[in-house]
Structure formats: C-alpha cells, structure tokens
Design an enzyme around this catalytic site. Structure first.
Site, PDB file in Angstrom:
ATOM      1  N   HIS A 165      12.777  76.090 -20.619  1.00 50.85           N
ATOM      2  CA  HIS A 165      12.478  74.666 -20.591  1.00 50.85           C
ATOM      3  C   HIS A 165      13.518  73.914 -19.754  1.00 50.85           C
ATOM      4  CE1 HIS A 165      12.502  70.632 -22.804  1.00 50.85           C
ATOM      5  NE2 HIS A 165      11.261  70.738 -22.350  1.00 50.85           N
ATOM      6  N   ARG A 166      13.108  73.420 -18.600  1.00 47.72           N
ATOM      7  CA  ARG A 166      13.998  72.781 -17.621  1.00 47.72           C
ATOM      8  C   ARG A 166      15.054  73.781 -17.131  1.00 47.72           C
ATOM      9  NH1 ARG A 166      15.071  67.151 -21.093  1.00 47.72           N
ATOM     10  NH2 ARG A 166      13.020  67.131 -22.092  1.00 47.72           N
ATOM     11  N   GLU A 218      10.593  76.391 -15.925  1.00 46.74           N
ATOM     12  CA  GLU A 218       9.816  75.146 -15.922  1.00 46.74           C
ATOM     13  C   GLU A 218      10.374  74.137 -14.928  1.00 46.74           C
ATOM     14  OE1 GLU A 218      10.336  72.144 -18.838  1.00 46.74           O
ATOM     15  OE2 GLU A 218       8.255  71.514 -18.759  1.00 46.74           O
ATOM     16  N   ASP A 243       9.710  69.983 -14.107  1.00 45.55           N
ATOM     17  CA  ASP A 243       9.032  68.689 -14.248  1.00 45.55           C
ATOM     18  C   ASP A 243       9.121  68.031 -12.880  1.00 45.55           C
ATOM     19  OD1 ASP A 243       8.636  68.621 -17.208  1.00 45.55           O
ATOM     20  OD2 ASP A 243      10.821  68.622 -17.239  1.00 45.55           O
ATOM     21  N   HIS A 277      13.453  65.605 -15.239  1.00 42.04           N
ATOM     22  CA  HIS A 277      12.647  65.348 -16.428  1.00 42.04           C
ATOM     23  C   HIS A 277      12.360  63.880 -16.646  1.00 42.04           C
ATOM     24  CE1 HIS A 277      11.862  64.306 -20.622  1.00 42.04           C
ATOM     25  NE2 HIS A 277      10.995  65.284 -20.503  1.00 42.04           N
ATOM     26  N   GLU A 324       5.201  70.955 -14.520  1.00 41.85           N
ATOM     27  CA  GLU A 324       4.608  69.780 -15.163  1.00 41.85           C
ATOM     28  C   GLU A 324       4.563  68.611 -14.188  1.00 41.85           C
ATOM     29  OE1 GLU A 324       6.322  68.345 -18.862  1.00 41.85           O
ATOM     30  OE2 GLU A 324       5.080  66.527 -18.761  1.00 41.85           O
ATOM     31  N   GLN A 377       0.948  72.121 -15.850  1.00 44.18           N
ATOM     32  CA  GLN A 377       0.863  71.456 -17.143  1.00 44.18           C
ATOM     33  C   GLN A 377       0.962  69.937 -16.957  1.00 44.18           C
ATOM     34  OE1 GLN A 377       4.462  71.824 -19.474  1.00 44.18           O
ATOM     35  NE2 GLN A 377       5.665  72.457 -17.707  1.00 44.18           N
TER      36      GLN A 377
END
Ligand code: G3P
Ligand code: CA
Length: 301
Positions: A38-39, A65, A67, A80, A152, A190
């Site tokens: 995550h990140r 991931e 964003d 993010h 994302e 996503q």
C-alpha cells in the site's frame, strides 16, 4: 448492458465520496494470497517514493500500489493526498496546496521523504530526505514488466481531456503493459468512483478493475452491481467478514481489503479467505502467509 452498468454506477456513486513476486530468495507461501504494498512499503519508507516501492519488492510484495493524479500540465504523478501539505517539503509555492494545480517542474522541487523522518524517527534514514515525487512513467521505466502495478485513479482537477484513464492507458501501451494486464492481471486499475472505472471499461473493456468501497457500503446489495463491471472489490477491512467474502466469491469477485497492518489482523483477515490485502507492511503479510496454511479455496487472481 450499458444501461445496467450506468445504473450500477449511479447507485454506487451514492455510496462513495467522491506478479513479480517478491525478492529473490523469499520463502514460498503456504497460502497464496496477493500481497499489495500500500503506497509501497509505506510502513518502512516514505509513501510513493522509489525507496518505498523498492523495499516493497524486496520484501516480497506481489503488487506495488500507485495513487495517481494529473498535474496542471497533464502528467500522471504518484501521491496519495489531494494536496501536498502532509508529505511535501520545499518552496511553499511549489510544495503546498493541490497537486493538480502544480506543474511537474514545480513538483520536482519538493522533498517527499523528510516528513517521514520527522514523523517516524525510529524508521528514519538519511537517504529518504530529498526523495522526489515519481511520475507514473518513471515508475514504469524503473520497474518495467517485471512487477505488478495496482493503480488507483484519484479524484482530481483534470477537466481537460484526455482523462487520467486515457493517459494511463496511453502509458500502459507505451511500456507494453496492456497485454500483461489483460492476460495475467499484472496491472489492476482501482477507484472509489464507479464512473471512473466505467470510463476505463469504455476505453478498454479488458483491463481488470477493482471497485474500492467506502466504509459500510460493501454488502449483498452492492456486490452484484460491482460484479457487472469489476474483477474485484476493495472494501475497508471493517466491512469484511466470512459471509461477505463468500458472497463476493459467489459472484466471481476477488476481495482485496484495505489497509491491514498488524500481524494479528493480517492473520485474522487472511483466515477469512480473502484473495489479497493492502498493507503498509508487506514483510509482515508475507510472514503470515509463509507460516500459515489457511483452509481456503484457491484465491481469485
Ligand atoms: O486503494 C486501496 C486503499 O489505498 C484505499 O485507500 O485512501 O489509502 O487510497 P487510500
Ligand atoms: Ca489507494
């Protein structure tokens, strides 16, 4: 079918705001769930920096991931928050305020790592200071086809075409990532925003999509709508229980809860037979999957 998809999107919009597996030498997993960093390995290094992505892969993450937002000059960058305020240091005119209001040249003057050293002195490293915001293109250039990306699309100011979805597809085509995305899910796209995913589907119906969910919105009513256009669903971990996982699997949906960081929580949620999880600590999740053979069906991949 098109109308059904837009109906699903409209209903869901009301609910929403807005494998290169790991490093060489990492032990085999007893349970084959998908580890999403995550990140990046953002528990260990400043989120959305090469330091965080590098560590994630070294720790055995299957996906890193990103964003993404479009800058004022239309470049996709990895961050993010909507604003730079929390994680950027540098000239205020360049490194505070909305990321979408800055050019890439402005953003490249910002230090994206010192905040982490200030916030987590126990995990601080000198090399984190001065880390730059990566463009998505730089990420693709650095890691190529060897890794998996979980991207994302964040809500942004990009009102001028092409959309972020189109820019993302263009970059995937440029770096030869589209076929791997379609045939092996090496790129997952996503979003919390159903219309963003439906636009992606309109542009390229074969790209695998993950519908992210806001708290308390993942349920028997919403899952069939999501299954109409998504490969999987990303619920907050607070929404996840064995019944929900079974319902999702019955619809063919992969379940990737976010964001699970403590070892006991990783063990508990893994035992619910999810297909993967977002975690800031891919090393912990890998340790859990390496040590436990959970009594689960093969994950949806
Ligand atoms: O994309 C999954 C998870 O990252 C969603 O939450 O706010 O960390 O992007 P957020
Ligand atoms: Ca995210």
């Amino acid at each position: 079918m098109r109308h059904a998809l837009f109906l699903a999107a409209a209903l869901l919009a009301g609910c929403s705001s807005s494998v290169a597996p790991g490093g060489a030498g990492t032990p085999a997993l007893k349970t084959d769930q998908v580890i999403v960093a995550h990140r990046g390995a953002s528990g260990h290094a400043p989120e959305h920096t090469f330091a965080a992505y590098d560590q994630a892969l070294a720790m055995g993450a299957e996906y890193i991931e990103q964003d993404v937002y479009a800058t004022a000059d239309g470049v996709l960058v990895c961050l993010h928050d909507t604003t730079l305020n929390r994680t950027a240091r540098g000239p205020a005119e360049n490194c505070s305020g909305s990321v979408g209001s800055k050019t890439l040249e402005q953003l490249k003057t910002c230090d994206m790592g010192s905040w982490f050293n200030e916030t987590y002195p126990d995990r601080a490293r000198p090399e984190y200071a001065g880390q730059k915001i990566p463009t998505l293109e730089e990420v693709f250039q650095r890691y190529g086809k060897d890794v998996n990306y979980y991207i994302e699309i964040k809500p942004g100011l990009d009102l001028t075409p092409p959309s972020v979805a189109q820019r993302l597809l263009d970059l995937m085509a440029k770096y030869g990532l589209r076929d791997g995305a379609v045939t092996r899910h090496k790129v997952l796209v996503q979003s919390f925003i159903p219309t963003v995913l439906l636009e992606m589907r309109r542009l390229d119906p074969e790209i695998p999509l993950i519908q992210l969910m806001q708290p308390a919105t993942t349920n028997a009513a919403t899952l069939p709508l999501i299954a109409a256009y998504s490969f999987g669903v990303g619920p907050p971990v607070s929404d996840v229980n064995a019944s929900l996982v079974q319902q999702a699997h019955g619809l063919g949906l992969a379940v990737h809860p976010y964001t699970v960081n403590e070892t006991e929580d990783l063990e508990r949620v893994a035992a619910l037979c999810v297909d993967g999880m977002f975690t800031n600590f891919p090393d912990r999740y890998r340790a859990v999957l390496g040590a436990n053979k959970f009594d689960c069906p093969e994950p949806i991949r």
